[in-house]
Design an enzyme around this catalytic site. Sequence first.
Site, PDB file in Angstrom:
ATOM      1  N   PRO A  69       0.792  -1.254  -0.197  1.00 18.42           N
ATOM      2  CA  PRO A  69      -0.191   0.131  -0.002  1.00 18.42           C
ATOM      3  C   PRO A  69       1.044   1.180   0.157  1.00 18.42           C
ATOM      4  CG  PRO A  69      -0.263  -1.147   2.088  1.00 18.42           C
ATOM      5  CD  PRO A  69       0.582  -1.859   1.255  1.00 18.42           C
ATOM      6  N   PRO A  70       0.337   2.471  -0.392  1.00 14.51           N
ATOM      7  CA  PRO A  70       1.042   3.858  -0.240  1.00 14.51           C
ATOM      8  C   PRO A  70       1.407   3.974   0.938  1.00 14.51           C
ATOM      9  CG  PRO A  70      -1.286   3.890  -1.522  1.00 14.51           C
ATOM     10  CD  PRO A  70      -1.210   2.487  -0.905  1.00 14.51           C
ATOM     11  N   GLY A  71       2.953   4.514   1.060  1.00 17.97           N
ATOM     12  CA  GLY A  71       3.239   5.077   2.143  1.00 17.97           C
ATOM     13  C   GLY A  71       3.928   3.886   2.852  1.00 17.97           C
ATOM     14  N   THR A  72       4.191   2.927   2.527  1.00 19.94           N
ATOM     15  CA  THR A  72       4.780   1.909   3.508  1.00 19.94           C
ATOM     16  C   THR A  72       6.163   1.840   3.216  1.00 19.94           C
ATOM     17  OG1 THR A  72       4.224   0.083   1.742  1.00 19.94           O
ATOM     18  CG2 THR A  72       2.798   0.227   3.689  1.00 19.94           C
ATOM     19  N   THR A  94       9.605   3.320  -1.765  1.00 13.45           N
ATOM     20  CA  THR A  94      10.656   4.301  -2.408  1.00 13.45           C
ATOM     21  C   THR A  94      11.737   4.524  -1.373  1.00 13.45           C
ATOM     22  OG1 THR A  94       8.642   5.570  -3.026  1.00 13.45           O
ATOM     23  CG2 THR A  94      10.847   6.544  -3.562  1.00 13.45           C
ATOM     24  N   HIS A 111     -25.884  13.269  20.461  1.00 12.69           N
ATOM     25  CA  HIS A 111     -25.504  12.220  19.335  1.00 12.69           C
ATOM     26  C   HIS A 111     -24.151  11.395  19.927  1.00 12.69           C
ATOM     27  CE1 HIS A 111     -24.960  10.884  15.056  1.00 12.69           C
ATOM     28  NE2 HIS A 111     -24.015  10.533  15.471  1.00 12.69           N
ATOM     29  N   GLU A 112     -23.155  12.281  20.053  1.00  6.70           N
ATOM     30  CA  GLU A 112     -21.791  11.466  20.496  1.00  6.70           C
ATOM     31  C   GLU A 112     -21.923  10.873  21.884  1.00  6.70           C
ATOM     32  OE1 GLU A 112     -19.770  11.687  18.354  1.00  6.70           O
ATOM     33  OE2 GLU A 112     -20.679  13.023  16.928  1.00  6.70           O
TER      34      GLU A 112
HETATM   35  N1  LIG Z   1       9.287   1.644   6.840  1.00  8.92           N
HETATM   36  C1  LIG Z   1       9.696   2.886   7.042  1.00  8.92           C
HETATM   37  N2  LIG Z   1      10.697   3.202   7.801  1.00  8.92           N
HETATM   38  C2  LIG Z   1      11.003   4.592   8.104  1.00  8.92           C
HETATM   39  N3  LIG Z   1      10.284   5.665   7.396  1.00  8.92           N
HETATM   40  C3  LIG Z   1       9.082   5.065   6.555  1.00  8.92           C
HETATM   41  C4  LIG Z   1       8.984   3.943   6.394  1.00  8.92           C
HETATM   42  N4  LIG Z   1       7.865   3.754   5.292  1.00  8.92           N
HETATM   43  C5  LIG Z   1       7.442   5.058   5.207  1.00  8.92           C
HETATM   44  N5  LIG Z   1       8.583   5.924   5.932  1.00  8.92           N
HETATM   45  C6  LIG Z   1       8.356   7.443   5.718  1.00  8.92           C
HETATM   46  O1  LIG Z   1       7.418   7.676   4.678  1.00  8.92           O
HETATM   47  C7  LIG Z   1       7.818   8.402   3.704  1.00  8.92           C
HETATM   48  C8  LIG Z   1       7.205   8.154   2.318  1.00  8.92           C
HETATM   49  O2  LIG Z   1       7.210   6.659   2.043  1.00  8.92           O
HETATM   50  P1  LIG Z   1       7.555   6.209   0.551  1.00  8.92           P
HETATM   51  O3  LIG Z   1       7.511   7.442  -0.140  1.00  8.92           O
HETATM   52  O4  LIG Z   1       8.770   5.179   0.709  1.00  8.92           O
HETATM   53  O5  LIG Z   1       6.244   5.368   0.710  1.00  8.92           O
HETATM   54  P2  LIG Z   1       5.897   4.495  -0.733  1.00  8.92           P
HETATM   55  O6  LIG Z   1       5.406   3.360  -0.213  1.00  8.92           O
HETATM   56  O7  LIG Z   1       6.865   4.446  -1.878  1.00  8.92           O
HETATM   57  O8  LIG Z   1       4.606   5.291  -1.069  1.00  8.92           O
HETATM   58  P3  LIG Z   1       4.074   5.400  -2.298  1.00  8.92           P
HETATM   59  O9  LIG Z   1       3.482   4.120  -3.138  1.00  8.92           O
HETATM   60  O10 LIG Z   1       2.874   6.352  -2.375  1.00  8.92           O
HETATM   61  O11 LIG Z   1       4.869   5.821  -3.555  1.00  8.92           O
HETATM   62  C9  LIG Z   1       9.238   8.196   3.782  1.00  8.92           C
HETATM   63  O12 LIG Z   1      10.094   9.109   3.074  1.00  8.92           O
HETATM   64  C10 LIG Z   1       9.638   7.925   5.113  1.00  8.92           C
HETATM   65  O13 LIG Z   1       9.877   9.428   5.805  1.00  8.92           O
HETATM   66 ZN   LIG Z   2     -22.248   9.702  14.664  1.00  7.36          ZN
END
Ligand SMILES: Nc1ncnc2c1ncn2[C@@H]1O[C@H](COP(=O)(O)OP(=O)(O)OP(=O)(O)O)[C@@H](O)[C@H]1O
Ligand SMILES: [Zn+2]
Length: 639
Positions: A226-229, A232, A446-447
Amino acid sequence: MKQKSSVNHSYLSRFNANSRQKAKKSQKMSHLRKLAAGWMILQTFLVATPTLAQKADNQMSYGQFLQKLEQGDVKEVELDETAQRARVTLKGEDEKAPQKEVVLFENNPRLSSRITKSGANLEVRSSLDRSATASILLNLIIIFMLLGALIMIIRRSAGASGQAFSFGKSKARFQMEAKTGIKFDDVAGIEEAKEELQEVVTFLKEPEKFTAIGAKIPRGMLLVGPPGTGKTLLAKAIAGEAGVPFFSISGSEFVEMFVGVGASRVRDLFKKAKENAPCLIFIDEIDAVGRQRGAGIGGGNDEREQTLNQLLTEMDGFEGNSGIIVIAATNRPDVLDQALLRPGRFDRQVIVDYPDYQGRLGILEVHSRNKKIASEVSLEAVARRTPGFTGADLANLLNEAAIFTARRRKEAVTQKEINDAIDRVVAGMEGTPLVDSKSKRLIAYHEIGHAIVATVTPNHDPVEKVTIIPRGGAGGLTWFTPGEELGLETKSKILAQITSTLGGRAAEEIIFGKDEITQGAGQDIQMLTSMARKMVTKFGMSDLGPLALEGQEQPVFLGNDSMQRSEYSEAISSRIDNQIRAIVLQCYDNAKKIIRDNRYAIDRITDILIEKESIDGEEFRKLVKEFSNSSESELMVHS
Ligand SMILES: Nc1ncnc2c1ncn2[C@@H]1O[C@H](COP(=O)(O)OP(=O)(O)OP(=O)(O)O)[C@@H](O)[C@H]1O
Ligand SMILES: [Zn+2]
C-alpha cells in the site's frame, strides 16, 4: 434579366462589374456554391441515376452549341448559372420539342455577349429554388458546427495536457541522485523485505561473486504494498547501501498524450542508466504503464502499450551483468501485464505491508532520532494507539507533533502534542467549537449516544475520548482505543460496533423525537450498513450460512475481468437484503433500549460535555458509573 435570389445577384456582378469588393464577394460565393454543389451531388445522385440514359439524346456538346450560335441557328438560350447548364431552343424546331441541354464550363464570361451577338434570346435563370437555398443554408450550418466542434476539441485537449503541443521534445522526466544517502537503518518495520533486498545490494556491489559461479543476476524486482509503506525509501536505501546512482521515474510520467513520447522516455532513461552503470532504476506506480494490454473499458491504449513494449525490450536487452537493476513499485500487482512478471523481468516480488506493533515502534524510533522528544513520551504507547498507520503516516504524525510543539513555544515534544497530532492525522483539522445552540446540544447527545452504547455493550473497544469540537468535517467525534492489532474480529464484536455506531441516531430519536433526527448520522449509517453487508455476504455470519456471496469488489475501470459482478440470483439478493435489515434493526433496538435505560446519565453527561467540549475515556466511564447508580429514582420522573 431577372434577379431571383442573392445568389443570382453575385452571378450578375461577375458579368457586369469589376470592383474588387464585388469580385471578392463573388469568389466567396462561388466557393460556397462549390461546397453546396458537392452536397447537392450527394443528395441528388441516387435520384438522378436512372434518368441518365434517357437524357443522352437531348444533350448537346459545348462545341456544337458554339457552332450553332455561330451559324445563327439558336433561337433562345436559358442560362442556368448554378447548375452550369444552358437550355437551348433551336430555330425552326417544334415548339414542343424538348430543349437541348449544354454543359457549360465554369468561366465563360464572354458567353453571354456571344449569345446576344448571335441574335438569340438570353434568359438567365437559377435552378436554385427555395428548397435548394434552404438546403444549402442547412448544409452550411452543419459545416460550421462541425468546424466549431473540431476547434473546441483541439483547444480543450491542448489545454488539458498543458503541453500537448510540445510533442517530440520528450523532456526526460526522470530524476537521478548520485548518492541517496539513505541506509537500511533508516528503514524500519519491514524486516523481511529488507532481508530479501540485502541480496540486491550485493549484486550491485560485487557482481563477480555471482557471475563467477554462473548465477544469473535478477534484473527486476517488484515491491508490492500500500502507499506510504516505504517502497521508495527501501529502493533508495538499496542504492545508498550499494553506493550506486539512483534513477527514478513514476509510471504516470510515461503515459503522455501523444503516442511515442512515453517510449522515448523509457529509451532516454535506460540510455542514461547504462552510461552510469552500475546503478538502480526505480519505477514508481508501474501499474500506470504495466497494466494488462488491451484490457479495461474502451480497449487498449496505444501510448501505454508502446511504452510497456519499450520497457520490456529494454529489460530484455540487458546483458547478464550490465550492473543495472530495475525496481518497480505498485499497489496493484493483480492488474499487471503477465509479460512484466516473466522470468528475466520483474520475476521477484517483495511484499511491503503495513507495519505491525514492533514495526511501528521501529519507525517511530527512526523518525524521532532528529527530534527533541520529552522523556515522558512513551513511543510504545503511540505505537499501540496507531494500528493501520503506514510509515508515512507515522513520519507525518511526529512531524505534526513537532509543529504543534514549535507553535506552543515548548522545548520538546510532549505526549499532549503527540495526542493532538494523532487526532489530526486520523480525523483532520480541528475546527472552532459551535456556540451554544440547538445543534450543539444535538451533536452532544449524538456523541454521548455513541459513547454510552459502546461503554454498556460488552465486547466493545473502550471509549478514548468524546468531543464536540468539530474536526475534518465532522461536528463531533467519539474515539475508541483500538484493540491490539487489526486481526480477527468476532461476530459479537462486529455486532457491538454496529450497535454503538447506531447509538448516535438512537439518541437523536429518543431525545428529540422521530421527526427531529438529522442527516448528521449519514456517515454512521453508511458505515454500519457496509459492516452488516460484509457479515452476510463475506464472513458468512448470518442465517444464510457460511457462504461467500460476493467476490472481491473491483472498480470497473481497472481492467481485468471486471464483469463478474453479481454472482447470485434475484432471490438470494433479496434474502441478503432481508438479513442485513434484520441485523441492523436488531442492533438499533438494542441501542435505543440502552439510551432509554440510561437516560438520566445521558442528560447529565451531555450537559457536562456541552460545557467542557471534550471528555476523555477515563472520566467518561467514571461519570457513567456515578450517574447510573443514582439514576433509579430519577428515571421514574423522566420517563
Ligand atoms: N518503513 C519505514 N521506515 C521509516 N520511514 C518510513 C517507512 N515507511 C515510510 N516511511 C516514511 O514515509 C515516507 C514516504 O514513504 P515512501 O514514499 O517510501 O512510501 P511508498 O511506499 O513509496 O509510497 P507510494 O506508494 O505512495 O510511493 C518516507 O520518506 C519515510 O519518511
Ligand atoms: Zn455519529
